[in-house]
Design a protein around this motif. Structure first.
Motif, PDB file in Angstrom:
ATOM      1  N   THR A 158       1.069 -39.435  -2.738  1.00  0.00           N
ATOM      2  CA  THR A 158      -0.358 -38.873  -2.437  1.00  0.00           C
ATOM      3  C   THR A 158      -1.133 -39.625  -1.499  1.00  0.00           C
ATOM      4  N   LEU A 159      -0.811 -40.816  -1.357  1.00  0.00           N
ATOM      5  CA  LEU A 159      -1.512 -41.421  -0.269  1.00  0.00           C
ATOM      6  C   LEU A 159      -0.999 -41.180   1.107  1.00  0.00           C
ATOM      7  N   ALA A 160       0.378 -41.001   1.298  1.00  0.00           N
ATOM      8  CA  ALA A 160       0.997 -40.781   2.486  1.00  0.00           C
ATOM      9  C   ALA A 160       0.361 -39.226   2.780  1.00  0.00           C
ATOM     10  N   TYR A 161       0.270 -38.336   2.070  1.00  0.00           N
ATOM     11  CA  TYR A 161      -0.154 -37.041   2.082  1.00  0.00           C
ATOM     12  C   TYR A 161      -1.568 -37.064   2.742  1.00  0.00           C
ATOM     13  N   PHE A 162      -2.382 -38.036   2.347  1.00  0.00           N
ATOM     14  CA  PHE A 162      -3.924 -38.090   2.851  1.00  0.00           C
ATOM     15  C   PHE A 162      -3.977 -39.086   3.742  1.00  0.00           C
ATOM     16  N   ASP A 163      -2.746 -39.345   4.597  1.00  0.00           N
ATOM     17  CA  ASP A 163      -2.846 -39.924   5.800  1.00  0.00           C
ATOM     18  C   ASP A 163      -3.147 -41.446   5.598  1.00  0.00           C
ATOM     19  N   TYR A 164      -2.678 -41.959   4.557  1.00  0.00           N
ATOM     20  CA  TYR A 164      -2.896 -43.577   4.515  1.00  0.00           C
ATOM     21  C   TYR A 164      -1.857 -44.322   5.464  1.00  0.00           C
ATOM     22  N   GLY A 165      -0.993 -43.641   6.035  1.00  0.00           N
ATOM     23  CA  GLY A 165      -0.003 -44.384   6.661  1.00  0.00           C
ATOM     24  C   GLY A 165       0.887 -45.523   6.149  1.00  0.00           C
TER      25      GLY A 165
END
Length: 479
Positions: A158-165
């Protein structure tokens, strides 16, 4: 034997389940984040891993091996490990800026300060894991691990999808550690019941410090490649190597963990029964090879279509590295079983000596291969793993009837059967692909079908006893 088989099943369920989830998540994150993010975490892996080893200090193995354990021993280990974990985190926090400067990557400073918290969290699970391993209760560990890895994986995607890198990877590790700690304390609650005891500490540390030094060397040199590549090259190259290394090491280390967690307490309990000990030791070697050799060889021959299909063209450089490293990690469980024998026999001094010898070879091989690039470094790793086999088996042969020749006689037929199955499968499929002009998806599909079929057919003919025993275990028949 029944307890060992039951423990093996639950240990396998936990490790295979956890690693299967982590592997799927890693592949998804690799597509979302790219090589750079994995490269940054890869550089920090060695610092976290060494801190984790220092925090444990060999006390887990000492507690498992000890015949008569008391709450004083568990309490002493618990308090010492938490103190050391706090000191390790403090050292990382203070040295974070220097690490970032050394690798010329400013992001590393903040990353390691947050990621290092996992060391403190993990120190709170040492006693529970040791107590459950002693009882060979891997079912409880499986429930905690599988739940933690599933929830942390969902969060990280989820975090990766929202560009948390790269922070998606950091939070995945932290959440997994925290949930494992909480769940173990729910499923198997324990609190220290006595104060720190010097006599207990002296025994535990007397046995554990040699394992600590050996584990530090092993961990340092296991991750030294990321350090060197990170310094000599760039995060992208580190990411490519790290991904190939992880894909190759996951099945080998997963299976090794399964075998070690079951055989170490099992062999410790029968160490005085010479005949039974020797039989169990040889059977463990053969069964490990029977399972892991074809798995690793199969991973090697599907490397290129697998990387192209699953990760995409950005990761294609990892294919050649994956093929080499698959054959490198093939012997990893065999190393672990050999070294387990030394721990069971209480020879942590020789365990340490072996680590020093093998690490000296790593330094020499690295010195030779670094100028020729990352692929040459991987070939050097392959050469080293076979040297390590002869070194390990020579010394363990001093404490058992299984000498180098006996181990070779037990393992060589399986290795040869696997090699022929892999080569036959590879040539059959590549011939079909070249004639019919099939794409990477079909090539991968055909390889995943043909090698297992060829190997199983060969095993039924040439290794029928092992084939039958493993089939009985899978089908829950009496063994």
């Amino acid at each position: 034997m029944k307890t060992a088989v039951n423990g093996l099943k639950w240990s396998a369920l936990e490790r295979l389940g956890v690693q299967a989830i982590q592997l799927i998540v890693m592949l998804l994150l690799a597509r979302l984040l790219g090589p750079d993010a994995f490269g940054l975490i890869g550089i920090l892996t060695v610092f976290i891993a060494i801190s984790q080893v220092i925090s444990d200090s060999g006390f887990s193995s000492a507690l498992i091996r000890l015949k008569e354990r008391t709450e004083i021993d568990f309490s002493t280990a618990f308090q010492f490990n938490i103190l050391v974990a706090l000191l390790c985190y403090l050292a990382l926090f203070i040295g974070a800026n220097q690490i970032a400067v050394f690798f010329e990557q400013p992001e590393l400073e903040a990353l390691i300060k947050v990621l290092g918290l996992s060391i403190i969290i993990n120190s709170f699970t040492l006693v529970q894991k040791a107590k459950l391993t002693i009882k060979m209760d891997f079912k409880t560990q499986a429930k905690a691990s599988l739940s933690a890895v599933f929830i942390s994986s969902v969060v990280s995607i989820t975090l990766a999808y929202f560009d948390y890198g790269v922070w998606a990877l950091v939070y995945q590790i932290l959440i997994n550690s925290f949930l494992t700690m909480v769940l173990l304390n729910i499923f198997h609650p324990w609190l220290p019941k006595s104060s720190f005891n010097i006599q207990s500490f002296s025994y535990l540390f007397g046995f554990g410090y040699k394992l600590l030094l050996a584990a530090m060397l092993d961990t340092l040199f296991k991750n030294i490649y990321q350090l060197i590549i990170g310094k000599q090259f760039n995060p992208t190259q580190v990411g490519i190597f790290t991904q190939a290394n992880q894909l190759a090491s996951v099945p080998a280390m997963t299976f090794t963990t399964i075998v070690q967690r079951v055989t170490y307490p099992m062999l410790s309990n029968i160490q005085s029964e010479t005949e039974k000990f020797e039989y169990s030791y040889k059977l463990t070697l053969r069964m490990a090879a029977f399972v892991i050799f074809p798995l690793m060889a199969g991973l090697g021959i599907i490397a290129k279509p697998f990387i192209k299909v699953v990760l995409g063209d950005d990761w294609l450089q990892a294919a050649d590295l994956l093929m080499i490293l698959s054959f490198t990690f093939m012997l990893y469980p065999i190393h672990a079983i050999n070294l387990n024998l030394l721990q069971v026999k209480g020879r942590s001094d020789i365990f340490l000596k072996l680590e020093v010898i093998k690490k000296a070879f790593i330094v020499l091989i690295l010195f030779i291969t670094i100028p020729f690039g990352i692929k040459a470094i991987c070939i050097g790793m392959l050469i080293h793993t076979y040297l390590a086999f002869f070194i390990n088996s020579y010394y363990t042969g001093q404490f058992s009837k299984l000498k180098i020749r006996d181990q070779l006689n037990a393992l060589a037929p399986i290795w040869l059967m696997v090699a022929l199955s892999a080569l036959c499968s590879y040539f059959i499929v590549t011939s079909i692909v070249s004639v019919l002009l099939l794409n990477s998806y079909m090539q991968l599909f055909l390889l995943l079908i043909t090698m297992p079929l060829i190997y199983i057919a060969s095993a039924r003919v040439f290794q029928r006893d092992l084939y039958t025993q493993i089939l009985n275990i899978i089908l829950r028949r009496k063994v």
